[in-house]
Design a protein around this motif. Structure first.
Motif, PDB file in Angstrom:
ATOM      1  N   THR A   1     -10.523  20.057 -24.787  1.00  0.00           N
ATOM      2  CA  THR A   1     -11.206  19.172 -24.186  1.00  0.00           C
ATOM      3  C   THR A   1     -11.192  19.077 -22.599  1.00  0.00           C
ATOM      4  O   THR A   1     -11.898  18.763 -21.890  1.00  0.00           O
ATOM      5  CB  THR A   1     -10.982  17.718 -24.659  1.00  0.00           C
ATOM      6  OG1 THR A   1      -9.513  17.123 -24.274  1.00  0.00           O
ATOM      7  CG2 THR A   1     -10.960  17.608 -26.156  1.00  0.00           C
TER       8      THR A   1
ATOM      9  N   ALA B   1     -13.104  14.556 -19.364  1.00  0.00           N
ATOM     10  CA  ALA B   1     -14.371  13.620 -19.657  1.00  0.00           C
ATOM     11  C   ALA B   1     -13.909  12.291 -20.454  1.00  0.00           C
ATOM     12  O   ALA B   1     -13.100  12.508 -21.534  1.00  0.00           O
ATOM     13  CB  ALA B   1     -15.351  14.620 -20.540  1.00  0.00           C
ATOM     14  N   PRO B   2     -14.595  11.465 -19.929  1.00  0.00           N
ATOM     15  CA  PRO B   2     -14.125   9.993 -20.735  1.00  0.00           C
ATOM     16  C   PRO B   2     -14.409  10.210 -22.278  1.00  0.00           C
ATOM     17  O   PRO B   2     -13.349   9.318 -22.969  1.00  0.00           O
ATOM     18  CB  PRO B   2     -15.266   8.925 -20.192  1.00  0.00           C
ATOM     19  CG  PRO B   2     -15.588   9.654 -18.633  1.00  0.00           C
ATOM     20  CD  PRO B   2     -15.488  11.219 -19.152  1.00  0.00           C
ATOM     21  N   SER B   3     -15.139  10.612 -22.747  1.00  0.00           N
ATOM     22  CA  SER B   3     -15.152  10.750 -24.135  1.00  0.00           C
ATOM     23  C   SER B   3     -14.290  11.407 -25.096  1.00  0.00           C
ATOM     24  O   SER B   3     -14.047  11.575 -26.164  1.00  0.00           O
ATOM     25  CB  SER B   3     -16.665  11.272 -24.657  1.00  0.00           C
ATOM     26  OG  SER B   3     -16.732  12.523 -24.037  1.00  0.00           O
ATOM     27  N   LEU B   4     -13.333  12.266 -24.385  1.00  0.00           N
ATOM     28  CA  LEU B   4     -12.559  13.457 -24.636  1.00  0.00           C
ATOM     29  C   LEU B   4     -11.110  13.116 -24.383  1.00  0.00           C
ATOM     30  O   LEU B   4     -10.333  13.850 -24.149  1.00  0.00           O
ATOM     31  CB  LEU B   4     -13.021  14.926 -24.213  1.00  0.00           C
ATOM     32  CG  LEU B   4     -14.320  15.188 -24.719  1.00  0.00           C
ATOM     33  CD1 LEU B   4     -14.708  16.562 -24.018  1.00  0.00           C
ATOM     34  CD2 LEU B   4     -14.371  15.269 -26.363  1.00  0.00           C
ATOM     35  N   ARG B   5     -10.977  11.855 -23.797  1.00  0.00           N
ATOM     36  CA  ARG B   5      -9.496  11.496 -23.197  1.00  0.00           C
ATOM     37  C   ARG B   5      -8.587  11.250 -24.391  1.00  0.00           C
ATOM     38  O   ARG B   5      -8.773  11.183 -25.425  1.00  0.00           O
ATOM     39  CB  ARG B   5      -9.683  10.316 -22.165  1.00  0.00           C
ATOM     40  CG  ARG B   5     -10.277  10.896 -20.798  1.00  0.00           C
ATOM     41  CD  ARG B   5     -10.487   9.656 -20.044  1.00  0.00           C
ATOM     42  NE  ARG B   5     -11.328  10.210 -18.808  1.00  0.00           N
ATOM     43  CZ  ARG B   5     -11.785   9.286 -17.829  1.00  0.00           C
ATOM     44  NH1 ARG B   5     -11.243   8.140 -18.023  1.00  0.00           N
ATOM     45  NH2 ARG B   5     -12.283  10.101 -16.902  1.00  0.00           N
TER      46      ARG B   5
ATOM     47  N   ALA C   1      -9.074   9.070 -27.477  1.00  0.00           N
ATOM     48  CA  ALA C   1     -10.643   9.083 -27.948  1.00  0.00           C
ATOM     49  C   ALA C   1     -10.684   9.692 -29.150  1.00  0.00           C
ATOM     50  O   ALA C   1      -9.641  10.720 -29.501  1.00  0.00           O
ATOM     51  CB  ALA C   1     -11.475  10.151 -26.742  1.00  0.00           C
TER      52      ALA C   1
ATOM     53  N   ARG D   1      -7.709  10.831 -33.186  1.00  0.00           N
ATOM     54  CA  ARG D   1      -7.642  10.356 -32.064  1.00  0.00           C
ATOM     55  C   ARG D   1      -6.891  11.286 -31.163  1.00  0.00           C
ATOM     56  O   ARG D   1      -5.603  11.741 -31.670  1.00  0.00           O
ATOM     57  CB  ARG D   1      -7.294   8.797 -31.807  1.00  0.00           C
ATOM     58  CG  ARG D   1      -8.040   8.053 -32.484  1.00  0.00           C
ATOM     59  CD  ARG D   1      -7.601   6.487 -32.309  1.00  0.00           C
ATOM     60  NE  ARG D   1      -7.486   5.991 -30.961  1.00  0.00           N
ATOM     61  CZ  ARG D   1      -6.531   5.233 -30.328  1.00  0.00           C
ATOM     62  NH1 ARG D   1      -5.785   4.416 -31.297  1.00  0.00           N
ATOM     63  NH2 ARG D   1      -6.436   5.024 -29.519  1.00  0.00           N
TER      64      ARG D   1
END
Ligand code: TIU
Length: 222
Positions: free
Chosen positions: A40, A92-96, A99, A105
């Motif tokens: 990610t 990327a925010p969706s892949l932190r 997440a 997670r």
């Protein structure tokens, strides 16, 4: 004390196997397998897999010779209370961190991706250190575990060379441990960082430690 000589740069190093530990850094599915945290962040995770077979050979030899073997996992509590925002905000925010990813997670303790890859899975009784940082000494029991066994030398393996391996070697060096890094038992998403990271360790007379390889360590362990 029976010492054995390990071929290394900047010079050979004598080790007492009874006072030597193998520290296997973060060989986790999240770093090595597709869909994990490493990928990610935009990395080619296949680059890390080159280190798996040499690590496996070294682990098997260390177990036969009775060396202490310690494994680490980078990861956080489910509520992220031990994860600094400065760390969580990478990628990327969706892949932190925290997440949802294909393996649960991302970098959360107990999730599938946080676990160690099957090829290098800890044997019963081998300590597993859950670490919130890059270095294996920061906010962990590692130093105490090593002190209780009078460990003087660490053979540090794992991923990635310039991030968690390097940070751990620097932390260990400041705490008085001699560190040997077998070059083929660690890897980076960036081949040039791997190369330069290893050169940094052994430069200036071995400013952070010694660089060897799995063949020379295996030969010394017998
Ligand atoms: N274990 C470890 O090295 N954690 C990282 O995040 N490494 C990267 O190279 N990103």
């Amino acid at each position: 004390m029976t010492t054995t000589l390990v071929g290394a740069e900047p010079e050979p190093i004598a080790i007492d196997p009874a006072r030597t530990a193998v520290v296997m850094i973060d060989m986790q599915r999240d770093f090595l397998e597709p869909g994990g945290f490493g990928e990610t962040l935009g990395n080619d995770v296949s680059l890390l897999n080159a280190a798996v077979a040499p690590c496996r050979a070294l682990l098997q030899s260390a177990r036969r010779q009775g060396l202490l073997v310690v494994h680490t996992r980078e990861g956080h509590r489910a509520d992220l209370s031990d994860a600094p925002p400065a760390k969580v905000e990478r990628g990327a925010p969706s892949l932190r961190i925290g997440a949802p990813g294909p393996m649960g997670r991302i970098l959360i303790r107990g999730e599938a991706g946080h676990d160690i890859i099957p090829a290098l899975y800890p044997a019963a009784g081998e300590p597993i250190i859950d670490k919130p940082g890059k270095g294996a000494f920061y906010a962990t029991e590692l130093h105490a575990i090593l002190q209780h066994r009078a460990i003087a030398t660490l053979i540090v393996c794992g991923v990635t060379t310039e991030v968690c391996v390097h940070t751990t070697v620097r932390e260990a060096n400041d705490r008085g441990y001699r560190c040997i890094v077998p070059s083929d038992c660690c890897a980076s998403y960036f081949p040039e960082f791997h190369e330069v990271g290893l050169r940094m360790i052994k430069a200036q007379g071995g400013i952070f430690g010694w660089v060897s390889d799995s063949a020379r360590v295996l030969a010394a362990l017998g």
